[in-house]
Design an enzyme around this catalytic site. Structure first.
Site, PDB file in Angstrom:
ATOM      1  N   GLU A 126      32.588  16.884 138.815  1.00 39.02           N
ATOM      2  CA  GLU A 126      33.344  17.842 138.022  1.00 39.02           C
ATOM      3  C   GLU A 126      32.988  17.685 136.546  1.00 39.02           C
ATOM      4  O   GLU A 126      33.152  16.619 135.956  1.00 39.02           O
ATOM      5  CB  GLU A 126      34.838  17.542 138.250  1.00 39.02           C
ATOM      6  CG  GLU A 126      35.779  18.237 137.310  1.00 39.02           C
ATOM      7  CD  GLU A 126      37.224  17.751 137.506  1.00 39.02           C
ATOM      8  OE1 GLU A 126      37.448  16.793 138.285  1.00 39.02           O
ATOM      9  OE2 GLU A 126      38.108  18.336 136.885  1.00 39.02           O
ATOM     10  N   ASP A 161      37.936  14.075 138.739  1.00 39.29           N
ATOM     11  CA  ASP A 161      38.973  13.295 138.062  1.00 39.29           C
ATOM     12  C   ASP A 161      40.128  13.074 139.025  1.00 39.29           C
ATOM     13  O   ASP A 161      40.364  13.874 139.923  1.00 39.29           O
ATOM     14  CB  ASP A 161      39.506  14.069 136.844  1.00 39.29           C
ATOM     15  CG  ASP A 161      38.434  14.230 135.775  1.00 39.29           C
ATOM     16  OD1 ASP A 161      37.440  13.489 135.835  1.00 39.29           O
ATOM     17  OD2 ASP A 161      38.606  15.101 134.904  1.00 39.29           O
ATOM     18  N   ASP A 190      43.157  13.640 138.817  1.00 41.99           N
ATOM     19  CA  ASP A 190      44.363  14.362 138.395  1.00 41.99           C
ATOM     20  C   ASP A 190      44.518  15.612 139.251  1.00 41.99           C
ATOM     21  O   ASP A 190      43.755  15.827 140.193  1.00 41.99           O
ATOM     22  CB  ASP A 190      44.286  14.708 136.909  1.00 41.99           C
ATOM     23  CG  ASP A 190      43.059  15.555 136.597  1.00 41.99           C
ATOM     24  OD1 ASP A 190      42.403  16.035 137.545  1.00 41.99           O
ATOM     25  OD2 ASP A 190      42.747  15.730 135.409  1.00 41.99           O
ATOM     26  N   ASP A 215      43.995  18.747 138.613  1.00 43.19           N
ATOM     27  CA  ASP A 215      42.847  19.655 138.576  1.00 43.19           C
ATOM     28  C   ASP A 215      41.744  19.158 139.507  1.00 43.19           C
ATOM     29  O   ASP A 215      41.117  19.925 140.229  1.00 43.19           O
ATOM     30  CB  ASP A 215      42.261  19.730 137.158  1.00 43.19           C
ATOM     31  CG  ASP A 215      42.976  20.789 136.331  1.00 43.19           C
ATOM     32  OD1 ASP A 215      43.806  21.523 136.926  1.00 43.19           O
ATOM     33  OD2 ASP A 215      42.711  20.870 135.123  1.00 43.19           O
TER      34      ASP A 215
END
Ligand code: 28G
Length: 638
Positions: free
Chosen positions: A426, A499, A501, A503
């Site tokens: 990403e 990541d 998180d 997202d």
């Protein structure tokens, strides 16, 4: 001779110990999957009783302390003296293969077939097991400890006018790597059973957090179809077909939805066959033939026209096929995959479905007309997609192919597809770290720039127009959709690195949806992974460690006493060396292998999560940073 006899008798005597020495031989594995095998063993036995008309209610309870109880209202387990001098009850729980499936009686229906290793295996792998059984007007009880090594002896309790069995056990922590039963795994398995056994009630309870569900479906296959298609928009009514040929009972439900994927759920004698097999082949052949013949009868396909393609006919179609096959014809293939091998099942399904579906199509012209229109649309789209793919693949477009990948993919130097790994990363900054941190001999990096398309509701033609996905398809180089061939993959591992998180979780989800819909064999062959970057770095002076969870961080805090902590908000915050050390180095990293453990659940999750309901989706992602552990959609399997 004498020696052979001795060995044999020793084997029998050491029955339960053999299970403890090689649990894998009896329950497949000692991870979360094997743990649940214990439940399926007991459930199958309880279901066998119900299936033969003894008892209508089965209860499964996960107790507060993590033990588990299964109860049925069957005949109870015989407690009288067995030929061996022990009680039959003791024999059932201490002798391998005794009393499991009672096939020797003949004429019995059985839910198992694949499992069938019985109550004794559960006992062998439990720290304790208690059985209470009401048989012939009497309640009996027996407790076993330490994998059946010790027991309380048969206790004769009070008289009763009920019958049935209750088994309560605690999986042995010395055997299993995981001993937490998963409510959703058990619930969905029971739901499947309830759909297939009309009129039997299964009550699943989780006393650890007061959840419970009562499952009973009168109109089994219809209800099953509604459940599977709950989050989709139906395009046709549920078409139910059934019949019998050569001793094989066939039951089919079909429904078109406005989705683009095709899904088949198949069973043989109540055993799920996720790998399909002869019954599914028969189904596909029959559907194609019935639809094509219908189209010709009605002059929709003219003499010169080619037949509709099977995959166009099945676009958006959900089907359930159930075969009841006499024991002597029943034949499974594949080590664990559950593939039906019985050749007679193909002929039976094919002829029942062809005949009944042809009749249905003729009798329901409105429905047939709209189905045929849908198929024609699918054919046009597929042809367009094929042309685009062809173009992208052809030699004269090698230039273009390079263009598609140039500046994006940092490929591996080696051409050994058996060793090569593709990291889908990403963002450009993480992509940069990954490119300099990797071992470029066998690791390739593909940074994602734009948004990944949500492929849940997109036809193939749109998928290949999406730049990010088109790049990915070219990278992997094994085609897409119906003609995807995992053996042609340029990489042995495709690793999603995002990541940690929400997202990142969303991107994982979008990519997994894509793989699930358009490159499913890659998941089925265990070639898709999720990278597991650390959340924290804890340090004191020169010394440091990485923590991959809050729990781990707390443990490290204790170890360090005084410390500094940095939290990684994203991959981009790590430098190349750190990324290599923590996440990419095969010697030290932890990868999460994505696998589909429950088709229906996976189907539903993908549909729900990828639907327009943003709220629902966001909540889900919040609760489940990745797809692992707690839920069994994508099951962790290091
Ligand atoms: C609660 C957890 C799972 C069961 C029965 C009922 C019988 C039985 C079970 O017999 C031994 C071998 C063949 C007769 C069978 C009762 C026939 C007559 C049974 C269960 C004896 C096993 N009466 N219910 N085993 N057979 N429920 N639930 O395990 O000759 S196991």
């Amino acid at each position: 001779m004498a020696q052979a006899y001795n060995e044999k008798s020793i084997q029998i005597l050491e029955g339960l110990e053999a299970v403890r020495v090689r649990p894998g031989m009896y329950i497949g594995s000692t991870d979360v999957r094997g743990l649940h095998h214990l439940v399926w063993e007991l459930l199958d036995n309880a279901v066998d009783e119900a299936l033969n008309g003894y008892g209508k209610v089965i209860r499964i309870t996960i107790e507060k302390d993590g033990s588990l109880t299964v109860e049925d209202e069957g005949r109870g387990m015989p407690a009288g003296k067995h030929a061996s001098g022990k009680s039959t009850l003791e024999v059932i729980f201490t002798v391998l293969h005794a009393g499991g499936k009672f096939n020797e009686e003949g004429g019995y229906k059985t839910a198992g077939g694949l499992h069938g290793v019985g109550a004794s295996v559960v006992n062998a792998l439990s720290s304790y097991l208690e059985v209470t059984t009401c048989y012939n007007g009497q309640v009996y009880f027996m407790r076993f400890e330490n994998g059946g090594k010790k027991n309380s002896g048969l206790k004769t309790l009070n008289k009763t006018n009920k019958s049935g069995s209750k088994v309560h056990f605690m999986p042995d922590k010395k055997i299993f790597s995981v001993t937490d039963f998963n409510y959703s795994t058990i619930l969905e398995r029971c739901r499947e059973t309830a759909f297939l056994l009309q009129g039997i009630t299964l009550i699943v309870k989780d006393d650890r957090n007061n959840r419970s569900e009562t499952l009973c479906y009168e109109n089994g296959l219809d209800a099953y179809m509604q459940y599977i298609n709950e989050d989709r928009t139906p395009f046709s009514p549920i078409i139910s077909l059934s019949g019998k040929q050569n001793e094989i009972n066939v039951q089919v439900a079909m429904q078109y939805t406005d989705d683009y994927s095709e899904n088949v759920f198949s069973f043989a004698n109540l055993v799920s066959t996720p790998g399909g097999g002869t019954h599914v082949t028969g189904l596909k052949t029959a559907i194609a033939k019935a639809v094509n013949d219908y189209a010709r009868r009605n002059n929709i396909l003219k003499e010169k026209d080619k037949n509709f393609d099977g995959s166009d006919i099945r676009e958006g179609l959900t089907s359930i096929v159930l075969c009841e096959i006499p024991e002597h014809l029943l034949q499974f293939e594949g080590q664990t995959k559950g593939i039906l091998g019985t050749p007679e099942a193909k002929a039976a399904v094919e002829s029942v479905v062809y005949e009944k579906l042809s009749y249905y199509l003729d009798e329901n012209k409105d429905i047939s007309t709209s189905i045929v229109k849908k198929i024609q649309k699918a054919a046009v789209a597929r042809e367009a997609a094929r042309k685009a793919r062809e173009e992208a693949r052809k030699g004269k477009n090698a230039q273009k192919e390079k263009g598609v990948l140039s500046g994006k993919l940092a490929n591996a130097q080696s051409k050994d597809y058996r060793k090569n790994e593709l990291f889908i990363v990403e963002g450009d900054s993480a992509g940069g770290s990954a490119k300099s941190g990797r071992d470029s001999k066998f690791q390739a990096i593909l940074p994602l720039r734009g948004k990944v398309l949500n492929t849940e509701k997109e036809p193939l033609s749109r998928v290949i127009q999406n730049e990010e996905l088109n790049t990915l398809i070219h990278c992997i180089g094994a085609g897409v959709g119906a003609d995807f061939d995992y053996t042609k993959s340029n990489y042995n591992k495709v690793i999603i690195m995002t990541d940690a998180d929400s997202d990142g979780a969303h991107i994982q989800l979008l990519l997994l949806t894509f793989f699930y819909r358009y490159m499913r064999p890659l998941i089925e062959h265990g070639m898709v992974y999720i990278a597991n970057p650390p959340l924290y770095k804890i340090s004191r002076g020169e010394k440091y460690d990485y923590a991959y969870s809050d729990e781990e961080l707390n443990q490290l805090k204790e170890k360090y006493g005084r410390y500094e902590i940095s939290r990684y908000k994203g991959l981009g915050e790590m430098n190349a060396t750190q990324l290599w050390d923590t996440t990419m180095d095969p010697k030290t990293r932890t990868l999460i292998q994505v696998n589909i453990s429950d088709m229906v659940l996976a189907e539903k999750r993908v549909s729900v999560l990828m639907s327009e309901n943003v709220e629902q989706r966001r909540n889900w992602i919040k609760e489940n940073v990745s797809f692992t552990l707690e839920d069994n959609f994508f099951e962790e399997n290091k």
